[in-house]
Design a protein around this motif. Sequence first.
Motif, PDB file in Angstrom:
ATOM      1  N   ASP A 221       1.179  -1.251  -0.016  1.00  0.00           N
ATOM      2  CA  ASP A 221      -0.023   0.167   0.082  1.00  0.00           C
ATOM      3  C   ASP A 221       1.388   1.215  -0.433  1.00  0.00           C
ATOM      4  O   ASP A 221      -0.144   2.309   0.494  1.00  0.00           O
ATOM      5  N   GLY A 222       1.989   1.096  -0.054  1.00  0.00           N
ATOM      6  CA  GLY A 222       2.679   1.933  -0.299  1.00  0.00           C
ATOM      7  C   GLY A 222       3.718   2.367   1.536  1.00  0.00           C
ATOM      8  O   GLY A 222       4.281   4.090   1.107  1.00  0.00           O
ATOM      9  N   SER A 223       3.155   2.153   2.050  1.00  0.00           N
ATOM     10  CA  SER A 223       3.681   2.515   3.770  1.00  0.00           C
ATOM     11  C   SER A 223       4.897   2.004   4.009  1.00  0.00           C
ATOM     12  O   SER A 223       5.196   1.209   2.858  1.00  0.00           O
ATOM     13  N   LEU A 224       5.562   2.905   4.795  1.00  0.00           N
ATOM     14  CA  LEU A 224       6.823   2.021   4.953  1.00  0.00           C
ATOM     15  C   LEU A 224       7.140   0.698   5.854  1.00  0.00           C
ATOM     16  O   LEU A 224       5.982   0.354   6.646  1.00  0.00           O
ATOM     17  N   LYS A 225       7.701   0.012   5.582  1.00  0.00           N
ATOM     18  CA  LYS A 225       7.952  -1.235   5.946  1.00  0.00           C
ATOM     19  C   LYS A 225       8.050  -1.615   7.374  1.00  0.00           C
ATOM     20  O   LYS A 225       7.929  -1.933   8.938  1.00  0.00           O
ATOM     21  N   TYR A 226       9.421  -0.526   8.113  1.00  0.00           N
ATOM     22  CA  TYR A 226      10.143  -0.291   9.139  1.00  0.00           C
ATOM     23  C   TYR A 226      10.013   1.257   9.228  1.00  0.00           C
ATOM     24  O   TYR A 226       9.852   2.067   8.807  1.00  0.00           O
ATOM     25  N   ARG A 227       9.754   1.572  10.722  1.00  0.00           N
ATOM     26  CA  ARG A 227      10.076   3.378  11.109  1.00  0.00           C
ATOM     27  C   ARG A 227      11.122   3.273  12.158  1.00  0.00           C
ATOM     28  O   ARG A 227      11.400   4.566  12.413  1.00  0.00           O
ATOM     29  N   THR A 228      11.450   2.428  12.154  1.00  0.00           N
ATOM     30  CA  THR A 228      12.566   2.609  14.203  1.00  0.00           C
ATOM     31  C   THR A 228      13.367   1.515  13.759  1.00  0.00           C
ATOM     32  O   THR A 228      13.405   1.098  12.700  1.00  0.00           O
ATOM     33  N   GLY A 229      14.293   1.476  14.646  1.00  0.00           N
ATOM     34  CA  GLY A 229      16.131   0.921  14.132  1.00  0.00           C
ATOM     35  C   GLY A 229      16.923   1.111  15.032  1.00  0.00           C
ATOM     36  O   GLY A 229      16.517   1.972  16.085  1.00  0.00           O
ATOM     37  N   ASP A 230      17.941   0.806  15.595  1.00  0.00           N
ATOM     38  CA  ASP A 230      18.724   0.182  16.707  1.00  0.00           C
ATOM     39  C   ASP A 230      20.135   0.262  16.394  1.00  0.00           C
ATOM     40  O   ASP A 230      20.948  -0.348  15.911  1.00  0.00           O
ATOM     41  N   THR A 231      20.167   1.434  15.637  1.00  0.00           N
ATOM     42  CA  THR A 231      21.949   2.048  15.765  1.00  0.00           C
ATOM     43  C   THR A 231      23.382   1.295  16.587  1.00  0.00           C
ATOM     44  O   THR A 231      23.322   2.273  17.535  1.00  0.00           O
ATOM     45  N   HIS A 232      24.572   0.328  15.932  1.00  0.00           N
ATOM     46  CA  HIS A 232      25.223   0.652  17.334  1.00  0.00           C
ATOM     47  C   HIS A 232      26.518   0.932  16.666  1.00  0.00           C
ATOM     48  O   HIS A 232      27.803   1.358  17.214  1.00  0.00           O
ATOM     49  N   HIS A 233      26.983   0.466  15.926  1.00  0.00           N
ATOM     50  CA  HIS A 233      28.300   0.360  15.258  1.00  0.00           C
ATOM     51  C   HIS A 233      28.483   1.058  13.738  1.00  0.00           C
ATOM     52  O   HIS A 233      27.885   0.467  12.733  1.00  0.00           O
ATOM     53  N   VAL A 234      29.029   2.129  13.543  1.00  0.00           N
ATOM     54  CA  VAL A 234      29.472   2.711  12.205  1.00  0.00           C
ATOM     55  C   VAL A 234      30.437   2.735  12.061  1.00  0.00           C
ATOM     56  O   VAL A 234      31.399   2.660  12.671  1.00  0.00           O
ATOM     57  N   HIS A 235      31.052   1.875  10.495  1.00  0.00           N
ATOM     58  CA  HIS A 235      32.222   1.533  10.006  1.00  0.00           C
ATOM     59  C   HIS A 235      32.949   1.732   8.454  1.00  0.00           C
ATOM     60  O   HIS A 235      31.771   2.290   8.125  1.00  0.00           O
ATOM     61  N   GLY A 236      33.640   2.250   8.880  1.00  0.00           N
ATOM     62  CA  GLY A 236      34.209   2.742   7.204  1.00  0.00           C
ATOM     63  C   GLY A 236      34.733   2.221   6.139  1.00  0.00           C
ATOM     64  O   GLY A 236      35.224   0.865   6.225  1.00  0.00           O
ATOM     65  N   SER A 237      34.186   2.387   4.558  1.00  0.00           N
ATOM     66  CA  SER A 237      35.129   1.376   3.986  1.00  0.00           C
ATOM     67  C   SER A 237      36.856   1.761   3.978  1.00  0.00           C
ATOM     68  O   SER A 237      37.338   2.826   3.959  1.00  0.00           O
ATOM     69  N   TYR A 238      37.460   0.248   3.925  1.00  0.00           N
ATOM     70  CA  TYR A 238      38.834   1.199   3.693  1.00  0.00           C
ATOM     71  C   TYR A 238      40.062   1.130   2.221  1.00  0.00           C
ATOM     72  O   TYR A 238      39.066  -0.284   1.498  1.00  0.00           O
ATOM     73  N   ALA A 239      41.299   1.173   2.139  1.00  0.00           N
ATOM     74  CA  ALA A 239      41.611   0.761   0.644  1.00  0.00           C
ATOM     75  C   ALA A 239      43.345   1.696   1.931  1.00  0.00           C
ATOM     76  O   ALA A 239      43.416   2.213   2.958  1.00  0.00           O
ATOM     77  N   ASP A 240      44.011   0.526   1.368  1.00  0.00           N
ATOM     78  CA  ASP A 240      45.024   0.453   1.622  1.00  0.00           C
ATOM     79  C   ASP A 240      44.810   0.356   3.475  1.00  0.00           C
ATOM     80  O   ASP A 240      46.034   1.422   3.700  1.00  0.00           O
ATOM     81  N   GLY A 241      44.776  -0.238   3.670  1.00  0.00           N
ATOM     82  CA  GLY A 241      44.782  -0.278   5.347  1.00  0.00           C
ATOM     83  C   GLY A 241      44.078   1.162   6.319  1.00  0.00           C
ATOM     84  O   GLY A 241      44.184   1.343   7.700  1.00  0.00           O
TER      85      GLY A 241
END
Length: 646
Positions: free
Chosen positions: A128-148
């Motif tokens: 019906d076009g409504s959002l599947k989820y409206r909540t979340g619980d974020t703990h860990h942010v990490h970035g992509s690496y190149a050459d360590g």
Amino acid sequence: MSEDNRPTDDESTPETGRRKFLNSTAVVGLAGAGLGLLSACSKSEPTPAAAPQAKPAAETNAHAKGEVKPGQLDDYYMLSSGGHSGEVRIYGVPSGRTLKRIPVFNIDPMSGWGITNESKKIIGTRPDGSLKYRTGDTHHVHGSYADGTYDGKYFWVNDKLNNRMARIRGDYLECDKIIEIPNVQGFHGIFPDKRDPVDASINHTTRVFCGAEFHVPLPNKTSNAKDFATYGCLLTCVDAESMAVRWQVRIDGNMDLCATSYDGKLAALNCYNTENGQVYTDMMSAERDACVFFNVERIEAAVKAGKTKTIGDSKVPVVDGTKAANSDPKTALTCYVPVPKNPHGVNITPDGKYYVCAGKLSPTATVIQHDLVLKWFNGELKEPRDAVVAEPEIGLGPLHTGFDNRGNAYTSLFLDSQVVKWNIEKAIAHFKGDKQAQVVVDRIDVHYQPGHGYTSMGETKEADGLYFNSGNKFSKDRFLPVGPLHVETEQLIDISGDKMVLLHDHTAHPEPHDAIIVRRDKIKTKQIYTMEDSPIAVKAFEEAGVERKGNKVTVRLMSVAPAFTPNEFTVKKGDEVTIILTNHDKVEDLHHGFGLEGQDICFIVGPQETRSVTFKPERAGVFWYYCTHFCHALHLEMRGRMIVEG
Ligand code: K7E
Ligand code: CUA
Ligand code: CA
């Protein structure tokens, strides 16, 4: 002030810069007041790369005492999880100033996240076009690496609540993809790999590993609910580019936090529930739990060879990483290194030699040597436990560890409300029998009950040993009381000397967990969107207007300060109305907002950006739309009318 109006540290007097900025805005304002002259807005060309001009702190050490004067820029971006706010935040380090809140698993009326069609598509919708989820619980942010080290391309964050992983693109610092991870609950630790274990030419991130804390029936059927033998946890590997789930590994116990080796060969996850317990007393019953190592190359080979199963409706190939199936080191996919009971975070040293697994219930940290784990996989080490080279007593409630570039570890002590600085080589010497070795170097009180702690660039080979940020869980008396719910304290500590020095507190809305402190030259943001990137952009005045197909109505709008074009349109009650808005302003930071009275619609469009919304007007009448984002001297006048016929 640089060419493109961006302040730099060379700008000695903030006042000069300010006047120049106001001047250029005034020019834009006048041009805009000329009503919709597109040419007037092309005065300033898009400026793709926004790396500040001045040298980062690692070179200048300009802010080593944590002071960032008015008009000066920070040396680092700190990308932090926002816990059950569902978002990711960016703070400046060392100032602690909030720079941005990136909506991810939440809904954000300011930007229109969860409201625009574009963001809904990323989050996922029901039929019906409504959002599947409206909540979340974020703990860990990490970035992509190149050459360590960070390449600034992507950042990933977990959603423990609905078992999703989101990716944030480094150029806009906006979420561009969210996926669901099958067969797991309590998706907690994540870490990208740092290079490919097989193909030496791939010296950058291609996979992200995801741990899951909660045992679930596999497959998850009600009929399995009482049959604990069917319960289990999986490690998941996600492709960094496509974000497809590549494979999963069935394990014994559970998976909490994650670290990856610098050679790409191993992913390590701490496991606090080897007991496979359902209640905490069971989860604490064994004297030892484990740090589990995954041999990525062998797992990939097993997946290729089809030594896999699937679970329930999921098509993801699953390999068997349980202890029983992996007793022969020479073919094992996993190695369970015993550590004291109920460990928490696992982190790898910037030189790639050691993993540190924090004790949590044990007052120790366990140091595991990377090449000894590899030796076990080659059959050259008798017991997995022989890879442990130190287990110093450091204090009560150790949770997470950061590192400097001088061989020291900094571990948060939840129960002691302290951060302890200890030396890894001394700990190894002590473990070998040198009882004179001074393992603990320093302790500092933090306020209070720290969770994660992390150092500047500390998760990369470019760890610079300048700052440690302590993310504290309780602020108690540190800030003005604001009712029962207290703000959280983030404390910045100078670790450049022998003694740790507390520099300052800053607040954080509940509740951050982990963060990374990324040198500012690693992140190169775009300041202006590219109009062509949107297939539905309203590119010219001739394209603006209303198009009707049955009861589906498309309204194409343009914004040029201080006007929307058209400034009036008519639809019918019950129509399915899609509004597409393209912002033709090209000046950096010149966003317009689109708020539509009484329709629950609010979003912004950045310079050259297009966003859209779809809704059904339920009442006849006149409804103003207005600019919600202060843009111009005539911002309040920037509005128009939607006429809804009954
Ligand atoms: Cu220790 Cu979710 Cu990383 Cu919280 S976790 S602090
Ligand atoms: Cu456009 Cu305010
Ligand atoms: Ca346990």
